[in-house]
Enzyme design. Structure first.
Site, PDB file in Angstrom:
ATOM      1  N   GLU A 260       0.820  -1.214   0.000  1.00  0.00           N
ATOM      2  CA  GLU A 260       0.000   0.000   0.000  1.00  0.00           C
ATOM      3  C   GLU A 260       0.858   1.270   0.000  1.00  0.00           C
ATOM      4  OE1 GLU A 260      -3.924  -1.868   2.266  1.00  0.00           O
ATOM      5  OE2 GLU A 260      -2.600  -0.508   3.342  1.00  0.00           O
TER       6      GLU A 260
ATOM      7  N   CYS B 201      14.808  15.337   0.665  1.00  0.00           N
ATOM      8  CA  CYS B 201      13.749  15.429  -0.340  1.00  0.00           C
ATOM      9  C   CYS B 201      13.823  16.755  -1.091  1.00  0.00           C
ATOM     10  CB  CYS B 201      12.388  15.269   0.324  1.00  0.00           C
ATOM     11  SG  CYS B 201      11.996  13.557   0.755  1.00  0.00           S
TER      12      CYS B 201
ATOM     13  N   GLU C 274      -6.721  -7.546  -1.033  1.00  0.00           N
ATOM     14  CA  GLU C 274      -7.166  -7.415   0.356  1.00  0.00           C
ATOM     15  C   GLU C 274      -8.587  -6.887   0.398  1.00  0.00           C
ATOM     16  OE1 GLU C 274      -4.981  -5.132   3.206  1.00  0.00           O
ATOM     17  OE2 GLU C 274      -3.031  -5.745   2.423  1.00  0.00           O
TER      18      GLU C 274
END
Length: 673
Positions: free
Chosen positions: A153, A166, A312
């Site tokens: 996920e 980042c 899922e």
């Protein structure tokens, strides 16, 4: 090339996440015995196991996983083997604390949950590549291996990090994407509020500012974050392809959950070997089976119409919503088979055995705390038998009637700050239009705005605020060639950089709709407007109105009150061989049904009034035949017409003329011929 379905399965995938590490090894034998009793064909293993597979830096323990995979193989159960890169061990963070993500407010998260990852961090990338390599070298040809399941996920619960690492990565991404800092200035409109940059090094992520920041910057950062996460997936995928050739690689999406909208799944769908999805019912008072159908249709569309896999969902209640009701008797089967009807090659669950400890111990499972003497277990066993009975439909494809345009970039842009009203919710409009089509018993494909739409007689555009010129041209060509288009308000307003299209609204759609919008006129909280139309037909609306000027379009409904009273509210524009409808306000369910009924008539789609509400009728077709799914979500028995006779696969009975479907039941007819 790798296969596009799990290896070794002759029927549908049926099973769930298996976490044997949570249990004494003495339980494992009982697990596989019960799996066989339930008809389990595949389980997902190892997704959260990095700390056990590598308990210390460079020290590995694969013995327990060897025994698990061997035990599954001995019992004829296939393995969806995870790379555990969603949960780096605590020792990793002690050595590399900078791998923990930082929020836009400058707060660094701590270890102790899952998915706490800065995806730009080079140490995380190296460690993830190492554990993936070791798993592939050891298990790449294991006889139980059906597929690889990378991470888990992606984007949940952290979709973006705002740390200095980042920031540097973002600058590199901007240089690759835009080429020059001048191009960034142009894309972001930095002349506004004096935000002009002269060097990439001056640019940071869109961290917290005193008031609203630059929307172009924020939109690009969403794209950067998505691309960065996808880089990590493809890095693991490529290792697996190299060391475990022929075994398909995927990761589990969460396509239609509005809480999980940080991934551009059109782009992700091109990177996986086949598409898988997780879906959980959101119990907010709405008809949960409609969102389920929407999720399945969207997932199939991301897969390009090919079969996909529900990796899922839940046997009963979950544990992470404010209220977590149990599923009603029979609902688990209806939910599972509704996904299959709309293209899934099976039904997998989280998880196999319900946990006794940890954050998800009250999340339902195939084997509940109460064991085998429970309603859930009995329904699991029955569903396993149903899955076996449906094995012949494997590889068939779901037939769609209409298309709905969908673009994650538009959702990202729409949800930025300072829009005409906080009451407008673009996702609500997408849900509302989908539900109206669902209630007309039309199966939906979703499509990117620049995709080929020629096979659809009707295309719906529910509030796509961001639309490129290319998409606008695509829709014009679609209508000119005979298509019927329905567009809702606040669509086609800005380009890919969140810059308003030059000229009058709705920029990218002016020509195809045959109108301009002089001004938006959002309504006050609780205010409504009336629309009058053909034969005195009156519709109600709220949230939004507009001052619309027809420029070739005919007025079908007119505002009866409000600031725009007397002006066009709903228009229709004949263009070439087709027609384009525009609705400039937020219609309720009845109004949407009326509008779509008129548009469907234009498109030559016959009404399906003989089908009851909340009874789904969906077809899958392929070399093995045509399969008609009828899913009764109501509390009463029903019948549906059956044009072609066939055999009902779940009961073995012949069906002809009219098919009886008991309350809450599912019937699947393999049609003759």
């Amino acid at each position: 090339m790798p296969e596009t379905t799990p290896l070794g399965l002759t029927g549908l995938a049926f099973g769930g996440d298996y976490n044997p590490e949570q249990w004494p090894e003495s339980v494992w034998t009982e697990d596989v015995r019960l799996m066989r009793e339930a008809g389990v064909t595949m389980v997902s293993v190892g997704i959260f196991s990095w700390a056990l597979l590598e308990p210390e830096p460079g020290v590995h323990d694969f013995g327990w996983l060897d025994r698990v995979l061997d035990l599954l193989h001995e019992n004829g159960i296939r393995a969806d083997l995870g790379t555990p890169t969603v949960v780096p061990p605590v020792w990793f963070y002690r050595v590399h604390p900078e791998a923990l993500p930082v929020t836009a407010e400058g707060v660094r998260y701590e270890f102790g949950s899952r998915g706490a990852i800065c995806h730009s961090n080079p140490d995380y990338r190296a460690a993830a590549a190492d554990i993936t390599t070791r798993l592939a070298e050891r298990y790449g040809s294991h006889p139980a291996l059906a597929m690889w399941h990378v991470h888990n996920e992606y984007g949940v619960p952290v979709s973006a990090c705002y740390c200095d690492g980042c920031a540097a990565h973002f600058r590199r991404w901007l240089a690759r994407t835009h080429g020059t800092v001048e191009a960034v200035n142009e894309a972001w409109g930095t002349a506004f509020w004096g935000q002009h940059y002269t060097d990439f090094e001056q640019i940071n992520p869109p961290r917290v500012t005193p008031t609203v920041g630059n929307p172009g910057q924020a939109l690009d950062y969403r794209r950067f974050a998505d691309a960065t996460v996808r880089e990590n997936f493809t890095a693991e995928r490529d290792i697996l392809h190299r060391l475990s050739p022929g075994v398909p690689v995927t990761t589990n999406f969460m396509t239609a959950l509005s809480q999980c909208d940080s991934m551009d799944y059109w782009a992700w769908g091109r990177e996986v070997d086949f598409v898988t999805n997780d879906h959980y019912l959101i119990t907010d008072g709405r008809r949960t089976h409609v969102n389920l159908a929407m999720s399945a249709d969207l997932t199939r569309s991301v897969a390009g119409g090919a079969p996909w896999l529900l990796l899922e969902h839940s046997t009963s209640g979950v544990n992470w919503q404010p209220r977590n009701p149990a599923k009603a008797p029979g609902q688990m089967a209806r939910n599972s088979l509704a996904h299959v009807a709309r293209g899934s090659e099976g039904a997998m669950f989280f998880q196999w055995r319900q946990s006794r400890r940890g954050a998800e111990k009250f999340h339902s499972a195939m084997l509940p705390h109460g064991g085998t003497d429970t309603r859930v277990w009995r329904e699991v066993v029955e569903l396993g038998a149903h899955a076996d009975a449906l094995k012949s439909l494997r590889g068939t494809r779901t037939e769609a009637d209409v298309a709905v345009l969908w673009d994650w970039h538009s959702w990202w842009a729409q949800n930025l700050d300072w829009r005409p009203t906080e009451d407008h919710d673009a996702r609500e409009r997408a849900d509302a239009f989908y539900e109206a089509l669902y209630d007309r018993h039309l199966t939906v494909d979703f499509a990117h705005p620049e995709a080929d739409l020629s096979r659809y007689p009707l295309v719906v555009v529910p509030a796509l605020y961001l639309m490129t010129e290319g998409a606008g041209n695509n829709l014009r060509e679609y209508v000119e060639r005979g298509g019927t288009l329905v567009v809702s308000y606040f669509s086609g307003i800005v380009d890919e950089h969140d810059a308003v299209h030059e000229g009058a609204h709705p920029g990218a759609l002016r020509d195809v709709l045959g109108l301009t919008v002089e001004e938006f006129s959002p309504l006050g909280a609780g205010d409504r407007v009336r629309l009058t139309g053909p034969g005195g037909c009156e519709l109600g609306a709220d949230v939004w109105s507009e001052f619309v000027v027809p420029r070739g379009a005919e007025t079908v409904w007119t505002y009866a009150d409000g600031l725009a009273a007397g002006g066009p509210a709903v228009t229709r524009h004949r263009l070439g061989e087709g027609s384009a409808w525009y609705v400039s306000t937020r219609l309720g369910a009845e109004g949407l049904d009326t509008l779509l009924g008129r548009a469907a008539q234009d498109a030559g789609i016959a009404p399906r009034a003989e089908l009851p509400r909340d009874v789904e009728v969906v077809r899958r077709t392929g070399e093995s035949g045509t399969f008609l799914f009828v899913i009764n979500h109501t509390a009463g028995d029903t019948e549906v017409p059956l044009d072609t006779p066939g055999t009902e696969l779940l009961t073995g009975e012949r069906a002809a003329g009219r098919l009886a479907v008991p309350a809450g039941a599912v019937r699947v007819v393999r049609l003759d011929g």
